[in-house]
Design an enzyme around this catalytic site. Sequence first.
Site, PDB file in Angstrom:
ATOM      1  N   GLN A  86       0.812  -1.212   0.000  1.00  0.00           N
ATOM      2  CA  GLN A  86       0.000   0.000   0.000  1.00  0.00           C
ATOM      3  C   GLN A  86       0.851   1.269   0.000  1.00  0.00           C
ATOM      4  O   GLN A  86       0.311   2.370  -0.067  1.00  0.00           O
ATOM      5  CB  GLN A  86      -0.911   0.000   1.229  1.00  0.00           C
ATOM      6  CG  GLN A  86      -1.907  -1.133   1.254  1.00  0.00           C
ATOM      7  CD  GLN A  86      -2.652  -1.243   2.579  1.00  0.00           C
ATOM      8  OE1 GLN A  86      -2.480  -0.429   3.479  1.00  0.00           O
ATOM      9  NE2 GLN A  86      -3.479  -2.264   2.712  1.00  0.00           N
ATOM     10  N   HIS A 150      -0.595  -0.402   5.590  1.00  0.00           N
ATOM     11  CA  HIS A 150      -0.846   0.643   6.585  1.00  0.00           C
ATOM     12  C   HIS A 150       0.285   1.668   6.701  1.00  0.00           C
ATOM     13  O   HIS A 150       0.793   1.940   7.776  1.00  0.00           O
ATOM     14  CB  HIS A 150      -1.151   0.017   7.949  1.00  0.00           C
ATOM     15  CG  HIS A 150      -2.301  -0.928   7.935  1.00  0.00           C
ATOM     16  ND1 HIS A 150      -2.698  -1.636   9.052  1.00  0.00           N
ATOM     17  CD2 HIS A 150      -3.155  -1.282   6.937  1.00  0.00           C
ATOM     18  CE1 HIS A 150      -3.737  -2.402   8.736  1.00  0.00           C
ATOM     19  NE2 HIS A 150      -4.028  -2.195   7.456  1.00  0.00           N
ATOM     20  N   TYR A 254      -6.837   6.959  20.638  1.00  0.00           N
ATOM     21  CA  TYR A 254      -8.031   6.606  19.875  1.00  0.00           C
ATOM     22  C   TYR A 254      -8.317   5.105  19.879  1.00  0.00           C
ATOM     23  O   TYR A 254      -9.198   4.635  19.174  1.00  0.00           O
ATOM     24  CB  TYR A 254      -7.935   7.198  18.473  1.00  0.00           C
ATOM     25  CG  TYR A 254      -8.112   8.700  18.545  1.00  0.00           C
ATOM     26  CD1 TYR A 254      -9.347   9.291  18.368  1.00  0.00           C
ATOM     27  CD2 TYR A 254      -7.040   9.525  18.914  1.00  0.00           C
ATOM     28  CE1 TYR A 254      -9.531  10.654  18.512  1.00  0.00           C
ATOM     29  CE2 TYR A 254      -7.208  10.893  19.065  1.00  0.00           C
ATOM     30  CZ  TYR A 254      -8.458  11.449  18.867  1.00  0.00           C
ATOM     31  OH  TYR A 254      -8.629  12.806  19.026  1.00  0.00           O
TER      32      TYR A 254
END
Length: 369
Positions: A86, A150, A254
């Site tokens: 990616q 990622h 998060y």
Amino acid sequence: MKHSYLLLSFLFVACFSSAQKTITSKPSILNYTTEVVVSELNIPWGFSFLPDNSILITEKSGELIHFKDGKKTIISGMPEVTVRGQGGLMDIELHPNYIENNFIYFTYASSEGTERGANTTLMRAVFKDGVLSNQKVLYKAYPNSRKGQHFGSRIAFDNQNHIYFSIGDRGNRDVNPQDITRDCGKVYRLNDDGTIPEDNPFIDVKNAKTAIFSYGHRNPQGMEKNPFTNEIWSHEHGPKGGDEINIIKKGKNYGWPVISYGVNYSGTKFTDITKKEGMEQPLHYWDPSIAPSGMAFVNSEKYPGWKGNVLIGSLKFDYIANCYLENGKVIKEEKIVEKIGRVRSIEQGNDGYIYVGVEGKGILKIIPN
């Protein structure tokens, strides 16, 4: 090349945190067309409009393209980009004072370092009169990884000209995101020259990566300053389910992978909890996942009824999620430009129109009739 559409507001099943309230409304109707502005692009990861309305476009393969007067020019002087899974050449943003300093910023996968593999890097350069110069690496994530997933990565500026950029967890879910002494799975904040702001949240924490602004992220591929509130908004890929929109706050966790609304791709669970004290809840999440990429707020008058909305591309389902906001919450979603293709990037142009980078097609303009 134009395609005609009829936009019907489509309220579809989405998941909300307990603090949110779903509000339905009568469908809005807007006729529009899409027009190809820049054709024959493979993976237009990011693009930015220059003051003269020409466009700088990043191709994941490593090419920086300048589109001007209907012609594409490949800009020389780019760093060596590692195309791995990616990763490749990713986002691009102009400095808010570009007219004065000609600074551009971009993220890319770099193999620089002693370890094999690559990791996400932020570079600043000067772009003037079609020439790239004064290249400077502002941040390089370490260690490198041979994994292909990622890398992130998006860029945004706040009103103080701090630069924010995201790096995904690099596939190391159980180590990187929750450890502030390690890169990856983070949103970072730097001064525009690459130095660390004195009020960054972990500036005085022993062994911490002091560029970190928030942590516990999986793979953020959307980031924008909300022009109405001046907050930095981001979205990130979940696993199977659990894609999220978040407002990025100083020093906040998060939650990935301790809490999540998703499961493993196999369908098995990796966590049994969706909430935990000290961890932020998403503003909004999707289940099933839409694979979000690209993000833009609408603050022009070109689109009746859309001003104040946030647009988010879907790589998985080939549409844009048009999210209506009220008091900082997503209250409704519409699918627009359905079946357009894999939406990689979205920007509002200098002219107030929305432009969309679509894999295998190019950059398209949404024109209301």
